[in-house]
Motif scaffolding. Structure first.
Motif, short mmCIF file in Angstrom:
data_model
loop_
_atom_site.label_atom_id
_atom_site.label_comp_id
_atom_site.label_asym_id
_atom_site.label_seq_id
_atom_site.Cartn_x
_atom_site.Cartn_y
_atom_site.Cartn_z
N MET A 1 0.58 -1.02 0.11
CA MET A 1 -0.31 0.17 0.01
C MET A 1 0.99 1.46 0.30
N ARG A 2 0.07 2.75 -0.83
CA ARG A 2 0.64 3.65 -0.03
C ARG A 2 0.30 4.36 -0.03
N VAL A 3 0.28 5.49 0.58
CA VAL A 3 -0.16 6.20 1.90
C VAL A 3 0.09 7.25 1.96
N GLY A 4 -0.84 8.40 1.67
CA GLY A 4 -1.10 9.89 1.47
C GLY A 4 -1.58 11.01 2.33
N LEU B 1 8.75 12.68 -0.13
CA LEU B 1 9.38 11.36 -0.33
C LEU B 1 10.41 10.27 0.51
N LYS B 2 11.03 11.50 0.97
CA LYS B 2 12.25 10.94 2.01
C LYS B 2 11.75 10.64 3.06
N HIS B 3 10.16 10.52 3.43
CA HIS B 3 9.65 9.90 4.72
C HIS B 3 8.39 8.46 4.03
N GLU B 4 8.69 8.06 2.62
CA GLU B 4 8.07 6.89 2.60
C GLU B 4 6.63 7.65 2.22
N ILE B 5 6.05 8.63 1.88
CA ILE B 5 4.57 8.48 1.28
C ILE B 5 5.30 9.45 0.25
N LEU B 6 3.36 8.24 -0.37
CA LEU B 6 4.54 7.95 -1.48
C LEU B 6 2.69 8.28 -2.78
N PHE B 7 1.42 9.08 -1.97
CA PHE B 7 0.67 9.56 -2.00
C PHE B 7 0.40 10.76 -1.92
N ASN C 1 9.88 9.06 -9.28
CA ASN C 1 10.15 8.23 -8.06
C ASN C 1 8.35 7.17 -7.76
N SER C 2 7.66 7.32 -8.70
CA SER C 2 6.15 6.56 -8.59
C SER C 2 5.12 7.34 -7.56
N ILE C 3 5.17 8.32 -7.32
CA ILE C 3 4.27 8.96 -6.84
C ILE C 3 3.32 9.01 -6.90
#
Length: 289
Positions: A1-4, A49-55, A93-95
């Motif tokens: 999962m991605r979270v945003g 991106l630095k905090h692994e939030i990709l949405f 970065n596949s955001i």
């Protein structure tokens, strides 16, 4: 999962959603505020991106007043460099990106002038995403229930079929907490192919007896790629439907233990703070993309 999370990062000290008054509308002012918004958006995406939030849900105010009839600024050309730069960063970065126009977008209104202004606002959103060269969904509610639900659903479909393809290919609909449930959204999806975004808080207030898993299973079938869903919690002591200030980690852990293969947009008031909590939980459960 991605979270945003939605549009604003309180940790950075910049705003990506500054707007202007109609009385201040000028090309110089629009380009200055839009450039500031876009630079802040790039900073937010880098922080995420630095905090692994990709949405991320980009603010509708990125280009202020862009859909207003008095707006005549060629922002797509004059801001093309920064728009392209942000788009490249997103793709590299596949955001995952979404947008959510405000309450005045009512595609199935009985008033033609409201439908016209709604389409202009949707066009601006699609143009912004196109100018970045990115995929992205534009999320709306079904809208008006004037003249009854059945007629309202049919009006939505009729007006959807008139939309330009760069809007219609991006549009997704969300169940609400007052009139249009998951079942109603699925009825539209079956006739149009529009994906349905599942909102857990709205579903807890308005449903047709479906469990969370049953509703999500039905919604999942409307997506060709991984479904986007909205997650929020009820603010204690407030009327039903008011979003919580922050997520409760245990509540979120229980929720994500029930779902798989979705990207979760947090609709929570403290924005990136809750997103960091969610990343921590997803890592613990080995569910972070």
């Amino acid at each position: 999962m991605r979270v945003g999370y939605v549009s604003t990062n309180y940790s950075l000290g910049c705003k990506a959603d500054k707007t202007i008054k109609l009385s201040s509308l000028s090309e110089e002012r629009v380009l200055k505020v839009s450039s500031s918004n876009l630079l802040c958006l790039k900073n937010i995406l880098e922080w995420n991106l630095k905090h692994e939030i990709l949405f991320f849900r980009i603010s509708s105010n990125t280009i202020p007043l862009a859909s207003h009839p008095k707006f005549h600024v060629n922002w797509k050309d004059k801001l093309s460099h920064i728009l392209g730069d942000i788009g490249d960063f997103i793709k590299e970065n596949s955001i995952r990106i979404s947008m959510h126009p405000g309450q005045y977008v009512v595609l199935n209104s009985v008033r033609e002038e409201v439908v016209r202004s709604s389409i202009m606002e949707l066009k601006y959103h699609a143009d912004l995403l196109d100018s970045m060269g990115i995929e992205g969904k534009i999320q709306i509610h079904v809208g008006s229930s004037m003249n009854g639900k059945e007629e309202s659903l049919n009006r939505f479909i009729e007006n959807f079929r008139k939309l330009p393809s760069n809007i219609s290919k991006r549009l997704v609909i969300e169940n609400d907490d007052k009139v249009f449930s998951v079942k109603d959204c699925l009825w539209i999806s079956e006739r149009t192919g529009i994906p349905v975004i599942f909102d857990n808080l709205h579903h807890s207030i308005l449903n047709n007896g479906e469990s969370l898993n049953d509703a999500l299973s039905l919604v999942r079938r409307t997506w060709k790629d991984r479904p986007m869903i909205d997650y929020s919690e009820q603010e204690p002591g407030e009327k039903p439907g008011v979003h919580a200030t922050t997520i409760n980690e245990e509540n979120f852990r229980r929720f994500v233990n029930e779902v798989d293969e979705v990207d979760i947009m947090l609709e929570v008031k403290d924005k990136e703070i809750s997103a960091l909590k969610a990343v921590k939980v997803l890592k613990e459960l080995n569910k972070l993309d």
